[in-house]
Design a protein around this motif. Sequence first.
Motif, short mmCIF file in Angstrom:
data_model
loop_
_atom_site.label_atom_id
_atom_site.label_comp_id
_atom_site.label_asym_id
_atom_site.label_seq_id
_atom_site.Cartn_x
_atom_site.Cartn_y
_atom_site.Cartn_z
N SER A 414 -36.71 12.77 49.04
CA SER A 414 -38.00 12.09 49.10
C SER A 414 -38.36 11.52 47.73
CB SER A 414 -39.09 13.05 49.55
OG SER A 414 -40.38 12.46 49.38
N PRO A 415 -38.74 10.25 47.66
CA PRO A 415 -39.15 9.67 46.37
C PRO A 415 -40.44 10.27 45.85
CG PRO A 415 -39.58 8.13 48.15
CD PRO A 415 -38.82 9.27 48.76
N ASP A 416 -41.17 10.96 46.70
CA ASP A 416 -42.46 11.53 46.28
C ASP A 416 -42.31 12.84 45.50
OD1 ASP A 416 -44.25 9.59 47.52
OD2 ASP A 416 -43.43 10.34 49.40
N GLY A 417 -41.16 13.52 45.63
CA GLY A 417 -41.06 14.80 44.95
C GLY A 417 -39.70 15.20 44.47
N ASP A 418 -38.68 14.35 44.69
CA ASP A 418 -37.31 14.74 44.36
C ASP A 418 -36.68 13.95 43.22
OD1 ASP A 418 -37.45 16.62 46.40
OD2 ASP A 418 -36.59 15.25 47.90
N ALA A 419 -37.46 13.05 42.61
CA ALA A 419 -36.95 12.22 41.51
C ALA A 419 -35.73 11.41 41.93
CB ALA A 419 -36.63 13.09 40.29
N THR A 420 -35.72 10.96 43.19
CA THR A 420 -34.67 10.09 43.71
C THR A 420 -35.30 9.08 44.65
OG1 THR A 420 -34.18 11.29 45.75
CG2 THR A 420 -33.10 12.08 43.75
N ASN A 421 -34.48 8.15 45.12
CA ASN A 421 -34.91 7.31 46.23
C ASN A 421 -34.88 8.14 47.50
OD1 ASN A 421 -35.35 4.44 45.36
ND2 ASN A 421 -33.33 4.75 44.48
N GLY A 422 -35.53 7.66 48.55
CA GLY A 422 -35.45 8.32 49.84
C GLY A 422 -34.05 8.19 50.39
N PHE A 423 -33.50 9.29 50.91
CA PHE A 423 -32.09 9.27 51.33
C PHE A 423 -31.86 10.35 52.38
CE2 PHE A 423 -27.51 8.74 50.55
CZ PHE A 423 -27.46 7.40 50.20
N PHE A 424 -30.74 10.20 53.11
CA PHE A 424 -30.37 11.16 54.14
C PHE A 424 -28.85 11.30 54.14
CE2 PHE A 424 -28.82 12.07 58.41
CZ PHE A 424 -29.59 13.18 58.79
N VAL A 425 -28.35 12.53 54.24
CA VAL A 425 -26.90 12.77 54.23
C VAL A 425 -26.56 13.91 55.18
CG1 VAL A 425 -24.86 13.27 52.83
CG2 VAL A 425 -26.82 12.16 51.78
N CYS A 426 -25.45 13.76 55.89
CA CYS A 426 -24.92 14.89 56.66
C CYS A 426 -23.39 14.81 56.65
CB CYS A 426 -25.45 14.90 58.09
SG CYS A 426 -24.62 13.74 59.19
N LEU A 427 -22.77 15.90 57.06
CA LEU A 427 -21.31 15.96 57.09
C LEU A 427 -20.84 16.51 58.43
CD1 LEU A 427 -18.59 15.74 55.53
CD2 LEU A 427 -18.92 18.14 54.85
N PHE A 428 -20.07 15.69 59.15
CA PHE A 428 -19.42 16.14 60.38
C PHE A 428 -18.04 16.69 60.01
CE2 PHE A 428 -22.16 12.59 61.70
CZ PHE A 428 -22.88 13.17 62.74
N VAL A 429 -17.69 17.82 60.59
CA VAL A 429 -16.36 18.39 60.35
C VAL A 429 -15.71 18.70 61.69
CG1 VAL A 429 -16.91 19.34 58.09
CG2 VAL A 429 -17.33 20.71 60.13
N LYS A 430 -14.38 18.56 61.72
CA LYS A 430 -13.64 18.86 62.94
C LYS A 430 -13.27 20.34 62.95
CE LYS A 430 -10.81 16.02 64.97
NZ LYS A 430 -9.67 15.15 65.36
N ARG A 431 -13.74 21.05 63.98
CA ARG A 431 -13.43 22.45 64.11
C ARG A 431 -12.06 22.62 64.75
NH1 ARG A 431 -18.29 25.68 66.41
NH2 ARG A 431 -17.94 24.26 68.14
N ALA A 432 -11.39 23.69 64.43
CA ALA A 432 -10.08 23.96 65.01
C ALA A 432 -10.17 23.97 66.52
CB ALA A 432 -9.54 25.29 64.50
N ALA A 433 -9.17 23.43 67.20
CA ALA A 433 -9.21 23.28 68.67
C ALA A 433 -9.47 24.59 69.38
CB ALA A 433 -7.91 22.65 69.16
N GLY A 434 -9.07 25.70 68.80
CA GLY A 434 -9.25 26.99 69.46
C GLY A 434 -10.62 27.59 69.27
N GLY A 435 -11.47 26.94 68.45
CA GLY A 435 -12.80 27.49 68.18
C GLY A 435 -13.73 27.29 69.34
#
Length: 473
Positions: A414-435
């Motif tokens: 958040s630009p209001d409190g994080d000293a950055t521009n507004g941004f969003f990030v996530c990470l998708f990971v492939k789980r092992a087929a047996g999981g």
Amino acid sequence: MNFYFEAAKVLDKLDSKKGSIKGIIATVAEKDRKRTAALVIETLKYKPVLNEVLDATKLLKEERKITSRNLALLLIHDLLLANGIQAGDGPIKQGVLRHKTRLHGEFTRIKIKRGAKTNAELAQTDDSRAAHIPRYVRVNRNCWTVEDAIETFGSRGYELADPLTSIKAFAKDKHIPDLLAFHPQVQFVEDALYKEGKIILQDKASCFPAHVLAPPADEGSVVIDATAAPGNKTSHLSALMGNKGKLFAFERDRKRFSTLKMMLSKARCRNVEAVNADFLMTSPTDEKFSKVTHILLDPSCSGSGIVNRMDHLLESEPQNDEGQKRLAKLASFQLMMIRHAMKFPSVKRIAYSTCSIHAIENERVVRQSLETPEALDGHFVLAPQADVLPTWHRRGLTEEMSSPDDAQSLVRCSPDGDATNGFFVCLFVKRAAGGDAPAVTSKRRIEDETTDTTHKKRHKRRKKAVSDAQRAS
């Protein structure tokens, strides 16, 4: 007059939300870039006043040869606020000069009405939040080390301290190892370190996607940056990979592609192959890309999180039906990008990011992605918080996700409190087929599976969505 026409094209692109001021100006020919940037930014600062002058004088109605409103604004700016229109005589320039007296009269009237003693008092002021965002500098590890950079800045009189307390203070960032933070007023665009590619001017939040994706520094690594221009994230990936392996950088726009290549050359990215093509039109089973294990997705978005010294001058996203339709089209495009990335047979990690604050482009796109056939059949899940900037305090919106854990897997800035521009990030990971596969059998999945019964329908829907999104962006 060609210079004004080119500057008008920049304003047209900004009106169409085709990028940030910095990003669009970067596509202008280098010989004209500085001059164009100065005129565009100064015109934007006075745009409300110039629009009022333009409407009051009815210039566009009386001068039919001036067909572009943005061109008129640029010419009026130079007539009223600079050293006159810097172009040879021609019908367009003469059309403006015929109204010179009226233009000056209306400008003076507005000045008196607003109680402004100087022209500068009519300009839009800087976004106050920008003063609390440091000037971030990423050390390009393809050229040198962070230690060498700190020593160099120390030799220039900089001291390690809170960068907001002094113009000569700088600090190492707590989350991104290669990032340094300086006082917001420090400029580096003319610095030799920047011109040599040793430092990259990149907002902290913009460094998160490559950092989270964490491609291995190995000769066998194969990585894709799906929307690479202007190249900051690409050069970051290259540095994290130690300039090893292969990094494919996609950019479909020809001008932005040229900018990308220049940037990568300056940043000494030897493991990058720039590809002037649309990532969505790339076959995941193509032998060239079938071994890709890591993909970075930073697709077109509303840019609603950008808060810097320039972009506050642009009109914000309208909160009407038209604005909501545009956001919906962007979200559809973003979802399509994620689904396509999940089709690459060897992919293990996909970083998705936007510079948006809207849930429709962030949490909702992620939630929908997890329910698609590509995610379910490919065993894609969200990486846990422990693997996605675990010490970052601001996470996803719980009310927008299926579970609190999913929300904690997401990163918001958040630009209001994080000293950055507004941004969003996530990470998708492939789980092992047996999981354990996620127990999701939603109405949306059934609809997707029904819709995807034939290749012809998939191609038709994709083509239309891409077209709509490109018009919207």
